[in-house]
Design a protein around this motif. Structure first.
Motif, mmCIF file in Angstrom:
data_model
loop_
_atom_site.group_PDB
_atom_site.id
_atom_site.type_symbol
_atom_site.label_atom_id
_atom_site.label_comp_id
_atom_site.label_asym_id
_atom_site.label_seq_id
_atom_site.Cartn_x
_atom_site.Cartn_y
_atom_site.Cartn_z
ATOM 1 N N PHE A 162 2.105 1.394 9.029
ATOM 2 C CA PHE A 162 1.153 0.748 8.122
ATOM 3 C C PHE A 162 1.880 0.124 6.934
ATOM 4 O O PHE A 162 1.620 -1.024 6.565
ATOM 5 C CB PHE A 162 0.110 1.758 7.613
ATOM 6 N N VAL A 163 2.826 0.877 6.347
ATOM 7 C CA VAL A 163 3.551 0.394 5.164
ATOM 8 C C VAL A 163 4.475 -0.763 5.538
ATOM 9 O O VAL A 163 4.499 -1.793 4.850
ATOM 10 C CB VAL A 163 4.332 1.546 4.494
ATOM 11 N N ASP A 164 5.226 -0.614 6.631
ATOM 12 C CA ASP A 164 6.168 -1.661 7.051
ATOM 13 C C ASP A 164 5.462 -2.973 7.381
ATOM 14 O O ASP A 164 6.033 -4.047 7.217
ATOM 15 C CB ASP A 164 6.982 -1.210 8.275
ATOM 16 N N ASN A 165 4.217 -2.878 7.832
ATOM 17 C CA ASN A 165 3.467 -4.084 8.204
ATOM 18 C C ASN A 165 2.520 -4.564 7.093
ATOM 19 O O ASN A 165 1.658 -5.410 7.325
ATOM 20 C CB ASN A 165 2.685 -3.839 9.499
ATOM 21 N N ILE A 189 -0.022 -3.299 5.563
ATOM 22 C CA ILE A 189 -1.466 -3.112 5.736
ATOM 23 C C ILE A 189 -1.977 -2.486 4.441
ATOM 24 O O ILE A 189 -1.482 -1.450 4.010
ATOM 25 C CB ILE A 189 -1.788 -2.196 6.941
ATOM 26 N N SER A 190 -2.965 -3.146 3.813
ATOM 27 C CA SER A 190 -3.499 -2.647 2.547
ATOM 28 C C SER A 190 -4.840 -1.954 2.767
ATOM 29 O O SER A 190 -5.476 -2.105 3.818
ATOM 30 C CB SER A 190 -3.659 -3.790 1.545
ATOM 31 N N GLU A 191 -5.258 -1.241 1.745
ATOM 32 C CA GLU A 191 -6.527 -0.508 1.806
ATOM 33 C C GLU A 191 -7.685 -1.456 2.079
ATOM 34 O O GLU A 191 -8.624 -1.119 2.794
ATOM 35 C CB GLU A 191 -6.745 0.223 0.477
ATOM 36 N N SER A 192 -7.612 -2.662 1.540
ATOM 37 C CA SER A 192 -8.688 -3.634 1.747
ATOM 38 C C SER A 192 -8.788 -4.098 3.199
ATOM 39 O O SER A 192 -9.782 -4.693 3.606
ATOM 40 C CB SER A 192 -8.504 -4.846 0.838
ATOM 41 N N MET A 193 -7.759 -3.806 3.991
ATOM 42 C CA MET A 193 -7.750 -4.208 5.399
ATOM 43 C C MET A 193 -8.334 -3.149 6.326
ATOM 44 O O MET A 193 -8.458 -3.381 7.531
ATOM 45 C CB MET A 193 -6.321 -4.546 5.838
ATOM 46 N N VAL A 194 -8.717 -2.006 5.791
ATOM 47 C CA VAL A 194 -9.264 -0.921 6.617
ATOM 48 C C VAL A 194 -10.423 -1.411 7.488
ATOM 49 O O VAL A 194 -10.471 -1.110 8.681
ATOM 50 C CB VAL A 194 -9.662 0.306 5.760
ATOM 51 N N MET A 242 0.853 -1.176 0.000
ATOM 52 C CA MET A 242 0.000 0.000 0.000
ATOM 53 C C MET A 242 0.890 1.227 0.000
ATOM 54 O O MET A 242 1.938 1.245 0.615
ATOM 55 C CB MET A 242 -0.874 -0.043 1.260
ATOM 56 N N SER A 243 0.453 2.193 -0.683
ATOM 57 C CA SER A 243 1.312 3.372 -0.838
ATOM 58 C C SER A 243 1.321 4.244 0.416
ATOM 59 O O SER A 243 0.336 4.325 1.150
ATOM 60 C CB SER A 243 0.842 4.200 -2.037
ATOM 61 N N ARG A 244 2.436 4.848 0.599
ATOM 62 C CA ARG A 244 2.591 5.775 1.738
ATOM 63 C C ARG A 244 1.580 6.912 1.613
ATOM 64 O O ARG A 244 1.016 7.350 2.604
ATOM 65 C CB ARG A 244 4.003 6.345 1.766
ATOM 66 N N GLY A 245 1.367 7.363 0.364
ATOM 67 C CA GLY A 245 0.457 8.479 0.133
ATOM 68 C C GLY A 245 -0.960 8.186 0.617
ATOM 69 O O GLY A 245 -1.623 9.050 1.201
ATOM 70 N N TYR A 246 -1.428 6.965 0.360
ATOM 71 C CA TYR A 246 -2.779 6.596 0.792
ATOM 72 C C TYR A 246 -2.892 6.694 2.313
ATOM 73 O O TYR A 246 -3.836 7.293 2.842
ATOM 74 C CB TYR A 246 -3.150 5.176 0.331
ATOM 75 N N TRP A 247 -1.929 6.069 3.009
ATOM 76 C CA TRP A 247 -2.016 6.038 4.468
ATOM 77 C C TRP A 247 -1.838 7.420 5.087
ATOM 78 O O TRP A 247 -2.502 7.753 6.066
ATOM 79 C CB TRP A 247 -1.018 5.035 5.056
ATOM 80 N N LYS A 248 -0.934 8.201 4.526
ATOM 81 C CA LYS A 248 -0.745 9.549 5.082
ATOM 82 C C LYS A 248 -2.033 10.350 4.948
ATOM 83 O O LYS A 248 -2.483 10.987 5.896
ATOM 84 C CB LYS A 248 0.419 10.274 4.386
ATOM 85 N N LYS A 249 -2.673 10.301 3.771
ATOM 86 C CA LYS A 249 -3.937 11.009 3.557
ATOM 87 C C LYS A 249 -5.014 10.457 4.498
ATOM 88 O O LYS A 249 -5.774 11.201 5.111
ATOM 89 C CB LYS A 249 -4.387 10.880 2.102
ATOM 90 N N PHE A 250 -5.085 9.128 4.603
ATOM 91 C CA PHE A 250 -6.054 8.484 5.484
ATOM 92 C C PHE A 250 -5.914 9.001 6.917
ATOM 93 O O PHE A 250 -6.895 9.379 7.559
ATOM 94 C CB PHE A 250 -5.860 6.957 5.438
#
Length: 122
Positions: free
Chosen positions: A27-30, A32-37, A1-9
């Motif tokens: 989130f990125v190191d582990n 965690i994908s968008e589908s896991m939200v 999952m991109s850093r950009g997605y998680w930072k915005k989230f």
């Protein structure tokens, strides 16, 4: 999952930028994908190193919001895929004349017997 997605989230959840940067790495190191939200929980966030309770609550609330929004969008897309049947304007439709059924003339049984008796008398 991109850093950009998680930072915005995380920023959309109300997390301060400095903390959002740190949480984004978790989130990125582990992976965690968008589908896991929808699967995010207090225990998952604590395992990711997010221990400030206010941040945990904000992230979980935002996760619910994002999940509901995605679900509504999927429903809308699916309803658009099911196109309603196109009907031709009435002026273009062929009209079918329905003929009424022709019933054989029948005489009710009691009247039939009376007629037979009268015919026999003649």
């Amino acid at each position: 999952m991109s850093r950009g997605y998680w930072k915005k989230f995380l920023i959309d959840a109300g997390i301060p930028v400095k903390a959002a940067d740190s949480y984004t790495s978790s989130f990125v190191d582990n992976r965690i994908s968008e589908s896991m939200v929808p699967d995010l929980s207090k225990s998952v966030l604590i395992d990711l190193g997010i221990t400030i309770i206010g941040d945990v609550i904000a992230i979980l609330k935002h996760a619910i919001h994002v999940t509901e929004e995605a679900s509504a969008e999927r429903k809308e897309r699916n309803s658009k895929k099911q196109k309603p049947e196109k009907r031709r304007p009435s002026s273009e439709r062929k009209s079918k004349k329905v003929e009424p059924e022709k019933k054989a003339e029948t005489i009710p049984a009691p009247l039939k017997k009376t007629e037979e008796k009268q015919a026999a008398k003649i």
